[in-house]
Design an enzyme around this catalytic site. Structure first.
Site, PDB file in Angstrom:
ATOM      1  N   TYR A  57      59.286  17.418  38.979  1.00 13.71           N
ATOM      2  CA  TYR A  57      60.333  16.511  38.592  1.00 13.71           C
ATOM      3  C   TYR A  57      61.587  17.232  37.646  1.00 13.71           C
ATOM      4  O   TYR A  57      61.116  18.224  36.730  1.00 13.71           O
ATOM      5  CB  TYR A  57      59.978  15.450  37.847  1.00 13.71           C
ATOM      6  CG  TYR A  57      61.023  14.497  37.410  1.00 13.71           C
ATOM      7  CD1 TYR A  57      61.530  13.741  38.136  1.00 13.71           C
ATOM      8  CD2 TYR A  57      61.452  14.602  35.894  1.00 13.71           C
ATOM      9  CE1 TYR A  57      63.005  12.992  37.839  1.00 13.71           C
ATOM     10  CE2 TYR A  57      62.381  13.692  35.518  1.00 13.71           C
ATOM     11  CZ  TYR A  57      63.135  12.999  36.430  1.00 13.71           C
ATOM     12  OH  TYR A  57      63.944  12.141  36.321  1.00 13.71           O
ATOM     13  N   HIS A  87      76.545  11.719  35.108  1.00  6.62           N
ATOM     14  CA  HIS A  87      76.135  11.122  33.821  1.00  6.62           C
ATOM     15  C   HIS A  87      77.230  11.214  32.872  1.00  6.62           C
ATOM     16  O   HIS A  87      76.970  10.215  31.753  1.00  6.62           O
ATOM     17  CB  HIS A  87      74.880  11.872  33.566  1.00  6.62           C
ATOM     18  CG  HIS A  87      73.622  11.654  34.352  1.00  6.62           C
ATOM     19  ND1 HIS A  87      73.497  11.495  35.479  1.00  6.62           N
ATOM     20  CD2 HIS A  87      72.536  10.941  33.947  1.00  6.62           C
ATOM     21  CE1 HIS A  87      72.205  11.217  35.917  1.00  6.62           C
ATOM     22  NE2 HIS A  87      71.786  10.670  35.011  1.00  6.62           N
ATOM     23  N   ASN A 200      68.286  14.873  28.185  1.00  7.52           N
ATOM     24  CA  ASN A 200      67.328  13.846  27.941  1.00  7.52           C
ATOM     25  C   ASN A 200      66.652  13.760  26.795  1.00  7.52           C
ATOM     26  O   ASN A 200      65.600  14.137  26.408  1.00  7.52           O
ATOM     27  CB  ASN A 200      66.282  14.292  29.117  1.00  7.52           C
ATOM     28  CG  ASN A 200      65.407  13.169  29.617  1.00  7.52           C
ATOM     29  OD1 ASN A 200      65.410  12.239  28.887  1.00  7.52           O
ATOM     30  ND2 ASN A 200      64.938  13.342  30.816  1.00  7.52           N
ATOM     31  N   TYR A 287      70.725 -16.523  -9.190  1.00  2.11           N
ATOM     32  CA  TYR A 287      69.842 -15.441  -8.374  1.00  2.11           C
ATOM     33  C   TYR A 287      70.634 -14.276  -7.867  1.00  2.11           C
ATOM     34  O   TYR A 287      69.957 -13.021  -7.863  1.00  2.11           O
ATOM     35  CB  TYR A 287      69.328 -16.042  -6.869  1.00  2.11           C
ATOM     36  CG  TYR A 287      68.404 -17.092  -6.923  1.00  2.11           C
ATOM     37  CD1 TYR A 287      67.777 -17.741  -8.238  1.00  2.11           C
ATOM     38  CD2 TYR A 287      67.838 -17.643  -5.957  1.00  2.11           C
ATOM     39  CE1 TYR A 287      67.043 -18.421  -8.346  1.00  2.11           C
ATOM     40  CE2 TYR A 287      66.597 -18.387  -5.970  1.00  2.11           C
ATOM     41  CZ  TYR A 287      66.395 -18.921  -7.186  1.00  2.11           C
ATOM     42  OH  TYR A 287      65.323 -19.963  -7.341  1.00  2.11           O
TER      43      TYR A 287
END
Length: 516
Positions: A57, A87, A200, A287
Protein backbone atom coordinates in the site's frame (compact mmCIF):
# COMPACT_ATOMS: atom_id res chain seq x y z
CA UNK A 1 17.84 29.20 22.71
CA UNK A 2 17.27 32.53 20.98
CA UNK A 3 14.56 32.87 18.37
CA UNK A 4 17.03 33.01 15.46
CA UNK A 5 19.15 30.04 16.51
CA UNK A 6 18.99 26.91 14.38
CA UNK A 7 16.45 24.29 15.44
CA UNK A 8 17.90 20.81 15.00
CA UNK A 9 15.44 18.28 13.61
CA UNK A 10 16.19 14.65 14.34
CA UNK A 11 14.36 11.49 15.40
CA UNK A 12 13.90 12.79 18.96
CA UNK A 13 10.81 14.91 19.77
CA UNK A 14 10.74 18.63 19.13
CA UNK A 15 9.85 20.97 21.97
CA UNK A 16 7.04 23.52 22.07
CA UNK A 17 9.73 26.20 21.95
CA UNK A 18 11.19 24.70 18.77
CA UNK A 19 7.81 24.91 17.05
CA UNK A 20 7.18 28.48 18.22
CA UNK A 21 10.63 29.68 17.10
CA UNK A 22 10.31 28.22 13.62
CA UNK A 23 6.62 29.05 13.12
CA UNK A 24 6.44 32.52 14.63
CA UNK A 25 9.98 33.82 14.58
CA UNK A 26 11.36 32.29 11.39
CA UNK A 27 14.17 30.30 12.99
CA UNK A 28 16.12 28.08 10.53
CA UNK A 29 16.20 24.29 10.77
CA UNK A 30 18.90 21.66 10.38
CA UNK A 31 18.46 17.92 9.77
CA UNK A 32 20.78 16.09 12.13
CA UNK A 33 23.11 13.25 11.19
CA UNK A 34 20.87 10.86 13.14
CA UNK A 35 17.91 12.02 11.07
CA UNK A 36 19.73 11.44 7.80
CA UNK A 37 20.80 7.96 8.89
CA UNK A 38 17.25 7.03 9.93
CA UNK A 39 15.80 8.42 6.70
CA UNK A 40 18.30 6.52 4.56
CA UNK A 41 17.71 3.21 6.34
CA UNK A 42 13.94 3.45 5.93
CA UNK A 43 14.26 4.44 2.30
CA UNK A 44 16.26 1.33 1.57
CA UNK A 45 13.33 -0.78 2.75
CA UNK A 46 10.86 1.17 0.58
CA UNK A 47 13.08 0.66 -2.47
CA UNK A 48 13.03 -3.08 -1.80
CA UNK A 49 9.24 -3.09 -1.64
CA UNK A 50 9.01 -1.05 -4.82
CA UNK A 51 10.97 -3.74 -6.66
CA UNK A 52 8.87 -6.57 -5.22
CA UNK A 53 6.01 -8.12 -7.25
CA UNK A 54 3.90 -8.20 -4.05
CA UNK A 55 1.63 -5.13 -3.80
CA UNK A 56 2.45 -2.76 -0.94
CA UNK A 57 0.00 0.00 0.00
CA UNK A 58 1.22 3.44 -0.94
CA UNK A 59 4.28 2.05 -2.68
CA UNK A 60 2.86 0.05 -5.54
CA UNK A 61 -0.90 0.52 -5.13
CA UNK A 62 -3.45 3.29 -5.38
CA UNK A 63 -4.73 5.13 -2.33
CA UNK A 64 -7.80 5.09 -0.11
CA UNK A 65 -10.68 3.34 -1.82
CA UNK A 66 -8.42 2.83 -4.88
CA UNK A 67 -5.86 0.79 -2.91
CA UNK A 68 -6.89 -2.44 -4.65
CA UNK A 69 -5.16 -1.47 -7.89
CA UNK A 70 -1.57 -2.61 -8.35
CA UNK A 71 0.37 0.13 -10.15
CA UNK A 72 2.85 -0.76 -12.88
CA UNK A 73 6.42 0.41 -12.06
CA UNK A 74 6.43 2.69 -15.10
CA UNK A 75 3.47 4.61 -13.67
CA UNK A 76 4.62 4.99 -10.06
CA UNK A 77 6.27 8.38 -10.43
CA UNK A 78 3.06 9.57 -12.07
CA UNK A 79 1.15 7.97 -9.18
CA UNK A 80 2.94 10.21 -6.68
CA UNK A 81 2.51 13.36 -8.77
CA UNK A 82 -1.15 12.61 -9.32
CA UNK A 83 -1.68 12.00 -5.61
CA UNK A 84 -0.24 15.39 -4.66
CA UNK A 85 -1.95 17.32 -7.45
CA UNK A 86 -5.37 15.81 -6.79
CA UNK A 87 -5.12 16.24 -3.04
CA UNK A 88 -4.02 19.89 -3.29
CA UNK A 89 -7.70 20.76 -3.48
CA UNK A 90 -8.04 23.35 -0.72
CA UNK A 91 -10.40 26.27 -0.98
CA UNK A 92 -11.23 29.44 0.88
CA UNK A 93 -9.08 32.03 2.68
CA UNK A 94 -5.32 31.65 2.92
CA UNK A 95 -4.04 30.10 6.13
CA UNK A 96 -1.61 32.14 8.24
CA UNK A 97 2.12 31.82 7.59
CA UNK A 98 2.85 30.74 11.15
CA UNK A 99 0.43 27.83 10.80
CA UNK A 100 1.97 26.65 7.54
CA UNK A 101 5.50 26.90 8.94
CA UNK A 102 4.44 24.88 11.99
CA UNK A 103 2.84 22.28 9.72
CA UNK A 104 6.00 22.04 7.59
CA UNK A 105 8.30 21.70 10.60
CA UNK A 106 6.17 18.99 12.18
CA UNK A 107 6.00 17.06 8.91
CA UNK A 108 9.77 17.40 8.56
CA UNK A 109 10.18 15.95 12.04
CA UNK A 110 8.07 12.91 11.15
CA UNK A 111 10.22 12.44 8.05
CA UNK A 112 13.30 12.66 10.29
CA UNK A 113 12.14 9.76 12.47
CA UNK A 114 12.85 7.27 9.70
CA UNK A 115 9.33 5.83 9.77
CA UNK A 116 8.05 7.25 6.46
CA UNK A 117 10.44 5.97 3.80
CA UNK A 118 11.11 9.40 2.31
CA UNK A 119 14.40 9.98 0.45
CA UNK A 120 17.06 12.15 2.11
CA UNK A 121 16.94 14.62 -0.78
CA UNK A 122 13.21 15.16 -0.29
CA UNK A 123 13.60 15.79 3.44
CA UNK A 124 16.37 18.29 2.70
CA UNK A 125 14.09 20.02 0.21
CA UNK A 126 11.46 20.52 2.93
CA UNK A 127 14.09 21.99 5.24
CA UNK A 128 15.18 24.21 2.35
CA UNK A 129 11.70 25.70 2.03
CA UNK A 130 11.64 26.61 5.69
CA UNK A 131 15.10 28.15 5.62
CA UNK A 132 14.31 30.15 2.48
CA UNK A 133 11.09 31.41 4.11
CA UNK A 134 9.04 30.06 1.22
CA UNK A 135 5.53 29.42 2.51
CA UNK A 136 3.13 27.43 0.35
CA UNK A 137 -0.32 28.98 0.05
CA UNK A 138 -2.63 26.69 2.03
CA UNK A 139 -6.37 27.21 2.18
CA UNK A 140 -8.87 27.18 5.04
CA UNK A 141 -10.95 24.26 3.81
CA UNK A 142 -9.94 20.80 2.66
CA UNK A 143 -8.92 18.76 5.69
CA UNK A 144 -11.25 16.34 7.47
CA UNK A 145 -8.54 15.47 9.97
CA UNK A 146 -8.34 11.82 9.01
CA UNK A 147 -5.64 10.31 6.87
CA UNK A 148 -4.13 13.47 8.28
CA UNK A 149 -4.44 17.03 7.05
CA UNK A 150 -4.36 15.82 3.47
CA UNK A 151 -5.20 18.93 1.46
CA UNK A 152 -3.07 21.39 3.48
CA UNK A 153 -0.05 19.07 3.37
CA UNK A 154 -0.62 18.41 -0.33
CA UNK A 155 -0.26 22.13 -1.06
CA UNK A 156 3.14 21.97 0.65
CA UNK A 157 4.13 18.86 -1.30
CA UNK A 158 3.02 20.59 -4.50
CA UNK A 159 5.51 23.37 -3.78
CA UNK A 160 8.30 20.82 -3.38
CA UNK A 161 7.42 19.64 -6.89
CA UNK A 162 7.78 23.21 -8.16
CA UNK A 163 4.06 23.65 -8.70
CA UNK A 164 1.35 25.71 -7.05
CA UNK A 165 1.59 29.10 -5.37
CA UNK A 166 3.72 30.38 -2.48
CA UNK A 167 4.32 33.46 -0.40
CA UNK A 168 7.98 34.49 -0.20
CA UNK A 169 9.85 35.96 2.74
CA UNK A 170 8.80 39.46 1.74
CA UNK A 171 5.15 38.42 1.75
CA UNK A 172 4.71 38.41 -2.03
CA UNK A 173 2.58 35.72 -3.68
CA UNK A 174 3.88 34.01 -6.80
CA UNK A 175 4.52 30.70 -8.58
CA UNK A 176 6.38 28.05 -6.63
CA UNK A 177 8.78 27.35 -9.48
CA UNK A 178 9.97 30.96 -9.55
CA UNK A 179 10.38 31.13 -5.77
CA UNK A 180 12.40 27.91 -5.73
CA UNK A 181 14.62 29.20 -8.51
CA UNK A 182 15.31 32.48 -6.73
CA UNK A 183 16.20 30.58 -3.55
CA UNK A 184 18.54 28.22 -5.40
CA UNK A 185 16.33 25.20 -4.72
CA UNK A 186 15.50 22.42 -7.19
CA UNK A 187 12.01 20.93 -7.59
CA UNK A 188 11.68 17.35 -6.34
CA UNK A 189 10.68 14.47 -8.61
CA UNK A 190 8.77 12.32 -6.13
CA UNK A 191 9.62 8.61 -5.95
CA UNK A 192 7.63 5.65 -4.63
CA UNK A 193 5.62 6.40 -1.45
CA UNK A 194 6.96 9.94 -1.13
CA UNK A 195 3.75 11.69 -2.07
CA UNK A 196 1.88 9.73 0.58
CA UNK A 197 4.61 10.31 3.18
CA UNK A 198 4.40 14.06 2.63
CA UNK A 199 0.64 14.37 3.15
CA UNK A 200 -0.46 11.66 5.59
CA UNK A 201 -0.11 13.42 8.95
CA UNK A 202 -1.90 15.47 11.59
CA UNK A 203 0.73 18.21 11.46
CA UNK A 204 -1.58 21.13 10.73
CA UNK A 205 -3.93 20.55 13.63
CA UNK A 206 -0.99 19.79 15.96
CA UNK A 207 0.80 22.96 14.91
CA UNK A 208 -2.29 25.04 15.62
CA UNK A 209 -2.71 23.31 18.99
CA UNK A 210 0.84 24.24 20.02
CA UNK A 211 0.38 27.83 18.86
CA UNK A 212 -2.90 28.05 20.79
CA UNK A 213 -1.30 26.67 23.95
CA UNK A 214 1.40 29.34 23.66
CA UNK A 215 -1.27 32.02 23.28
CA UNK A 216 -3.56 30.73 26.02
CA UNK A 217 -0.73 30.40 28.52
CA UNK A 218 -0.15 34.13 28.15
CA UNK A 219 -3.85 35.02 28.00
CA UNK A 220 -4.71 33.17 31.21
CA UNK A 221 -2.11 35.23 33.05
CA UNK A 222 -3.73 38.26 31.47
CA UNK A 223 -7.12 37.03 32.73
CA UNK A 224 -5.74 37.00 36.27
CA UNK A 225 -4.50 40.56 35.76
CA UNK A 226 -7.76 41.86 34.29
CA UNK A 227 -9.79 40.14 37.01
CA UNK A 228 -7.56 41.63 39.72
CA UNK A 229 -7.94 45.09 38.20
CA UNK A 230 -11.72 44.66 38.16
CA UNK A 231 -11.86 43.40 41.75
CA UNK A 232 -9.80 46.40 42.79
CA UNK A 233 -11.73 49.05 40.86
CA UNK A 234 -15.13 47.57 41.84
CA UNK A 235 -14.15 47.71 45.52
CA UNK A 236 -14.23 43.93 45.82
CA UNK A 237 -12.37 41.85 48.38
CA UNK A 238 -9.22 39.80 47.95
CA UNK A 239 -9.85 37.74 51.09
CA UNK A 240 -11.56 35.05 49.02
CA UNK A 241 -8.26 34.40 47.21
CA UNK A 242 -6.40 33.45 50.40
CA UNK A 243 -4.33 30.25 50.08
CA UNK A 244 -6.05 28.54 53.01
CA UNK A 245 -9.38 28.86 51.18
CA UNK A 246 -7.95 27.59 47.92
CA UNK A 247 -6.46 24.60 49.75
CA UNK A 248 -9.98 23.44 50.59
CA UNK A 249 -10.36 22.60 46.91
CA UNK A 250 -6.91 21.48 45.71
CA UNK A 251 -7.31 22.16 42.00
CA UNK A 252 -3.79 23.13 40.86
CA UNK A 253 -4.80 25.79 38.34
CA UNK A 254 -7.15 27.45 40.81
CA UNK A 255 -4.37 27.81 43.37
CA UNK A 256 -2.09 29.43 40.79
CA UNK A 257 -4.74 31.88 39.61
CA UNK A 258 -5.67 32.89 43.15
CA UNK A 259 -2.01 33.31 44.11
CA UNK A 260 -1.47 35.52 41.06
CA UNK A 261 -4.40 37.73 41.99
CA UNK A 262 -3.17 38.15 45.55
CA UNK A 263 0.26 39.17 44.30
CA UNK A 264 -1.17 41.57 41.73
CA UNK A 265 -3.36 43.29 44.34
CA UNK A 266 -0.66 43.54 46.99
CA UNK A 267 -0.30 46.99 48.61
CA UNK A 268 -3.39 48.43 46.92
CA UNK A 269 -4.58 51.63 48.49
CA UNK A 270 -7.96 51.12 46.87
CA UNK A 271 -8.31 47.74 48.57
CA UNK A 272 -7.22 49.16 51.91
CA UNK A 273 -9.83 51.92 51.68
CA UNK A 274 -12.70 49.52 52.34
CA UNK A 275 -11.24 46.80 54.55
CA UNK A 276 -12.89 48.21 57.67
CA UNK A 277 -16.04 46.10 58.19
CA UNK A 278 -17.76 49.09 59.74
CA UNK A 279 -17.25 51.06 56.51
CA UNK A 280 -18.08 48.23 54.07
CA UNK A 281 -21.39 46.43 54.55
CA UNK A 282 -21.15 44.06 51.57
CA UNK A 283 -20.85 40.41 52.58
CA UNK A 284 -19.90 38.79 49.26
CA UNK A 285 -18.85 39.85 45.78
CA UNK A 286 -20.58 38.65 42.61
CA UNK A 287 -19.42 35.37 41.13
CA UNK A 288 -17.58 37.04 38.26
CA UNK A 289 -15.25 38.57 40.88
CA UNK A 290 -15.22 35.99 43.64
CA UNK A 291 -14.95 32.91 41.41
CA UNK A 292 -12.38 34.26 38.94
CA UNK A 293 -9.65 31.81 40.13
CA UNK A 294 -12.01 28.87 39.85
CA UNK A 295 -12.74 29.59 36.18
CA UNK A 296 -9.28 30.75 35.07
CA UNK A 297 -7.75 27.94 37.12
CA UNK A 298 -9.88 25.27 35.48
CA UNK A 299 -8.91 26.76 32.14
CA UNK A 300 -5.24 26.42 33.14
CA UNK A 301 -5.73 22.77 34.01
CA UNK A 302 -7.40 22.19 30.66
CA UNK A 303 -4.46 23.83 28.87
CA UNK A 304 -2.13 21.57 30.87
CA UNK A 305 -4.06 18.51 29.67
CA UNK A 306 -3.90 19.77 26.09
CA UNK A 307 -0.14 20.30 26.50
CA UNK A 308 0.22 16.67 27.58
CA UNK A 309 -1.58 15.53 24.43
CA UNK A 310 0.58 17.81 22.29
CA UNK A 311 3.73 16.47 23.97
CA UNK A 312 2.72 12.90 23.14
CA UNK A 313 2.02 13.95 19.57
CA UNK A 314 5.44 15.61 19.29
CA UNK A 315 6.95 12.22 20.13
CA UNK A 316 4.89 10.55 17.38
CA UNK A 317 5.60 9.60 13.79
CA UNK A 318 2.27 9.77 12.00
CA UNK A 319 2.24 8.10 8.59
CA UNK A 320 0.52 5.24 6.82
CA UNK A 321 1.99 2.83 6.03
CA UNK A 322 4.79 3.18 8.58
CA UNK A 323 8.29 1.75 8.32
CA UNK A 324 9.08 -0.08 11.57
CA UNK A 325 12.51 -0.51 13.13
CA UNK A 326 12.63 -4.18 12.12
CA UNK A 327 12.04 -3.29 8.47
CA UNK A 328 8.36 -4.17 8.29
CA UNK A 329 6.08 -1.71 6.50
CA UNK A 330 2.63 -1.85 8.08
CA UNK A 331 -0.67 -0.09 7.60
CA UNK A 332 -2.10 1.60 10.69
CA UNK A 333 -4.62 4.17 11.88
CA UNK A 334 -2.33 6.64 13.63
CA UNK A 335 -3.28 9.36 11.16
CA UNK A 336 -6.70 9.73 12.83
CA UNK A 337 -6.77 13.12 14.51
CA UNK A 338 -9.12 12.33 17.41
CA UNK A 339 -6.62 12.91 20.27
CA UNK A 340 -5.75 16.36 18.96
CA UNK A 341 -9.29 17.24 17.87
CA UNK A 342 -10.75 16.58 21.30
CA UNK A 343 -8.43 18.94 23.14
CA UNK A 344 -8.76 21.61 20.45
CA UNK A 345 -12.50 21.56 21.07
CA UNK A 346 -11.97 21.54 24.84
CA UNK A 347 -9.79 24.65 24.63
CA UNK A 348 -12.45 26.50 22.64
CA UNK A 349 -14.90 25.78 25.46
CA UNK A 350 -12.66 27.17 28.19
CA UNK A 351 -11.68 30.20 26.10
CA UNK A 352 -15.36 31.04 25.69
CA UNK A 353 -16.02 30.68 29.40
CA UNK A 354 -13.06 32.82 30.49
CA UNK A 355 -14.22 35.46 28.01
CA UNK A 356 -17.79 35.24 29.27
CA UNK A 357 -16.71 35.94 32.85
CA UNK A 358 -14.51 38.83 31.70
CA UNK A 359 -17.43 40.41 29.87
CA UNK A 360 -19.60 40.14 32.99
CA UNK A 361 -17.00 42.02 35.04
CA UNK A 362 -16.83 44.75 32.41
CA UNK A 363 -20.59 45.08 32.42
CA UNK A 364 -20.59 45.68 36.20
CA UNK A 365 -18.41 48.75 35.74
CA UNK A 366 -21.04 50.43 33.60
CA UNK A 367 -24.10 49.98 35.82
CA UNK A 368 -24.50 52.53 38.63
CA UNK A 369 -26.50 49.97 40.60
CA UNK A 370 -23.46 47.69 40.76
CA UNK A 371 -20.29 49.77 40.28
CA UNK A 372 -20.22 51.32 43.77
CA UNK A 373 -19.99 54.99 43.10
CA UNK A 374 -18.58 55.22 39.60
CA UNK A 375 -20.39 57.29 36.93
CA UNK A 376 -22.81 55.56 34.58
CA UNK A 377 -20.91 53.78 31.80
CA UNK A 378 -17.75 55.42 33.20
CA UNK A 379 -18.80 58.43 31.11
CA UNK A 380 -17.37 61.90 31.68
CA UNK A 381 -20.86 63.47 31.49
CA UNK A 382 -23.42 60.63 31.41
CA UNK A 383 -26.18 61.38 28.92
CA UNK A 384 -23.96 63.65 26.86
CA UNK A 385 -21.20 61.03 26.85
CA UNK A 386 -21.69 57.26 26.48
CA UNK A 387 -18.32 56.23 27.94
CA UNK A 388 -17.61 52.52 27.50
CA UNK A 389 -21.20 51.53 26.73
CA UNK A 390 -20.46 50.25 23.23
CA UNK A 391 -17.09 48.78 24.14
CA UNK A 392 -19.08 46.35 26.26
CA UNK A 393 -21.38 45.71 23.28
CA UNK A 394 -18.29 44.74 21.32
CA UNK A 395 -17.24 42.39 24.10
CA UNK A 396 -20.71 40.86 24.18
CA UNK A 397 -20.71 40.31 20.41
CA UNK A 398 -17.34 38.56 20.60
CA UNK A 399 -18.40 36.39 23.53
CA UNK A 400 -21.56 35.38 21.69
CA UNK A 401 -19.46 34.34 18.70
CA UNK A 402 -17.08 32.42 20.97
CA UNK A 403 -19.97 30.47 22.44
CA UNK A 404 -20.92 29.35 18.93
CA UNK A 405 -17.28 28.46 18.24
CA UNK A 406 -17.29 26.31 21.39
CA UNK A 407 -19.64 23.81 19.71
CA UNK A 408 -17.36 20.81 19.12
CA UNK A 409 -16.18 19.96 15.62
CA UNK A 410 -14.86 16.54 16.65
CA UNK A 411 -18.34 15.02 16.99
CA UNK A 412 -19.25 16.00 13.44
CA UNK A 413 -17.69 13.14 11.49
CA UNK A 414 -18.61 13.02 7.81
CA UNK A 415 -17.69 9.98 5.66
CA UNK A 416 -15.50 10.24 2.58
CA UNK A 417 -13.51 8.25 0.00
CA UNK A 418 -16.35 5.93 -1.01
CA UNK A 419 -16.85 5.00 2.67
CA UNK A 420 -13.24 3.82 3.10
CA UNK A 421 -12.68 6.80 5.37
CA UNK A 422 -16.02 6.43 7.12
CA UNK A 423 -15.11 8.22 10.35
CA UNK A 424 -13.02 11.38 10.49
CA UNK A 425 -11.84 13.65 13.31
CA UNK A 426 -12.49 17.16 11.93
CA UNK A 427 -9.42 18.19 13.92
CA UNK A 428 -8.34 20.80 11.37
CA UNK A 429 -11.75 22.47 11.67
CA UNK A 430 -11.49 22.36 15.46
CA UNK A 431 -8.10 24.05 15.20
CA UNK A 432 -9.31 26.75 12.82
CA UNK A 433 -12.19 27.76 15.07
CA UNK A 434 -9.92 27.71 18.13
CA UNK A 435 -7.70 30.29 16.46
CA UNK A 436 -10.72 32.57 16.13
CA UNK A 437 -11.58 31.89 19.78
CA UNK A 438 -8.07 32.81 20.90
CA UNK A 439 -8.31 36.07 18.97
CA UNK A 440 -11.71 36.71 20.55
CA UNK A 441 -10.40 36.09 24.06
CA UNK A 442 -7.53 38.50 23.39
CA UNK A 443 -10.00 41.23 22.45
CA UNK A 444 -12.40 40.58 25.31
CA UNK A 445 -9.61 40.72 27.91
CA UNK A 446 -8.23 43.88 26.30
CA UNK A 447 -11.58 45.64 26.69
CA UNK A 448 -11.77 44.58 30.33
CA UNK A 449 -8.26 45.90 30.96
CA UNK A 450 -9.12 49.17 29.19
CA UNK A 451 -12.34 49.57 31.19
CA UNK A 452 -10.78 48.59 34.54
CA UNK A 453 -7.91 51.04 33.97
CA UNK A 454 -10.41 53.86 33.41
CA UNK A 455 -12.27 52.87 36.58
CA UNK A 456 -9.03 52.76 38.59
CA UNK A 457 -8.26 56.29 37.43
CA UNK A 458 -11.76 57.37 38.49
CA UNK A 459 -11.06 56.07 42.02
CA UNK A 460 -8.40 58.76 42.50
CA UNK A 461 -7.06 59.92 44.88
CA UNK A 462 -7.13 56.31 46.07
CA UNK A 463 -3.93 54.61 45.01
CA UNK A 464 -3.97 51.32 43.05
CA UNK A 465 -1.64 48.41 43.68
CA UNK A 466 1.85 48.88 42.23
CA UNK A 467 1.19 46.08 39.71
CA UNK A 468 -2.20 47.31 38.52
CA UNK A 469 -0.95 50.88 38.55
CA UNK A 470 1.89 49.81 36.27
CA UNK A 471 -0.65 48.44 33.78
CA UNK A 472 -2.60 51.70 33.88
CA UNK A 473 0.65 53.57 33.28
CA UNK A 474 1.53 51.37 30.33
CA UNK A 475 -1.89 51.97 28.78
CA UNK A 476 -1.60 55.71 29.26
CA UNK A 477 1.37 55.79 26.91
CA UNK A 478 -1.05 55.20 24.02
CA UNK A 479 -4.53 55.65 25.50
CA UNK A 480 -5.60 58.80 27.33
CA UNK A 481 -7.30 58.67 30.71
CA UNK A 482 -10.91 59.50 31.55
CA UNK A 483 -12.48 62.40 29.70
CA UNK A 484 -15.15 63.26 27.14
CA UNK A 485 -16.03 60.67 24.50
CA UNK A 486 -13.50 60.13 21.73
CA UNK A 487 -12.92 57.66 18.90
CA UNK A 488 -12.75 54.42 20.90
CA UNK A 489 -11.85 51.76 18.32
CA UNK A 490 -8.15 52.76 18.04
CA UNK A 491 -7.84 52.69 21.83
CA UNK A 492 -9.27 49.19 21.94
CA UNK A 493 -6.85 48.04 19.23
CA UNK A 494 -3.94 49.59 21.10
CA UNK A 495 -4.75 47.53 24.19
CA UNK A 496 -5.39 44.44 22.06
CA UNK A 497 -1.79 44.74 20.86
CA UNK A 498 -0.51 45.09 24.43
CA UNK A 499 -2.40 41.96 25.44
CA UNK A 500 -1.43 39.97 22.34
CA UNK A 501 2.30 40.71 22.50
CA UNK A 502 2.53 40.00 26.22
CA UNK A 503 3.17 43.61 27.28
CA UNK A 504 0.42 43.57 29.90
CA UNK A 505 1.86 40.45 31.49
CA UNK A 506 5.46 41.67 31.35
CA UNK A 507 4.42 45.00 32.89
CA UNK A 508 2.89 43.25 35.88
CA UNK A 509 5.78 40.81 36.18
CA UNK A 510 8.20 43.74 36.35
CA UNK A 511 6.54 44.44 39.72
CA UNK A 512 5.51 41.00 41.00
CA UNK A 513 8.14 38.77 39.44
CA UNK A 514 7.18 35.89 37.13
CA UNK A 515 3.56 34.76 37.29
CA UNK A 516 2.97 31.01 36.88
Amino acid sequence: MRDNEVVNVGPEPLSFGDVIRVARHGAPVHLTDDAMAAISAARQRIDELAESPIPAYGVSTGFGALATRHIDPALRAQLQRSLVRSHAAGSGPEVETEVVRALMLLRLHTLATGHTGIRPTTAKAMAGLLNAHITPVVHEYGSLGCSGDLAPLAHVALTLMGEGVVRDGAGNVGPSAEALKQAGLEPVELAAKEGLALINGTDGMLGMLILAIDDLTRLLKTADISAAMSVEALLGTDRVFAPELQALRPQPGQALAASNMVRILQDSGIMESHRDPNACTRVQDAYSLRCAPQVAGAARDTVAHAANVATWELASAVDNPAVLADGRVESNGNFHGAPVAYVLDFLAIVAADVASMSERRTDRFLDVARNHGLPAFLADDPGVDSGHMIAQYTQAAIVSEMKRLAAPASVDSIPSSAMQEDHVSMGWSAARKLRRSVDGLTRVLAIEVLTAARAIDLRAPLRPAPATGAVVGALRESVAGPGPDRFLAPEIESVVRLVADGSVVSTVESVTGPLP
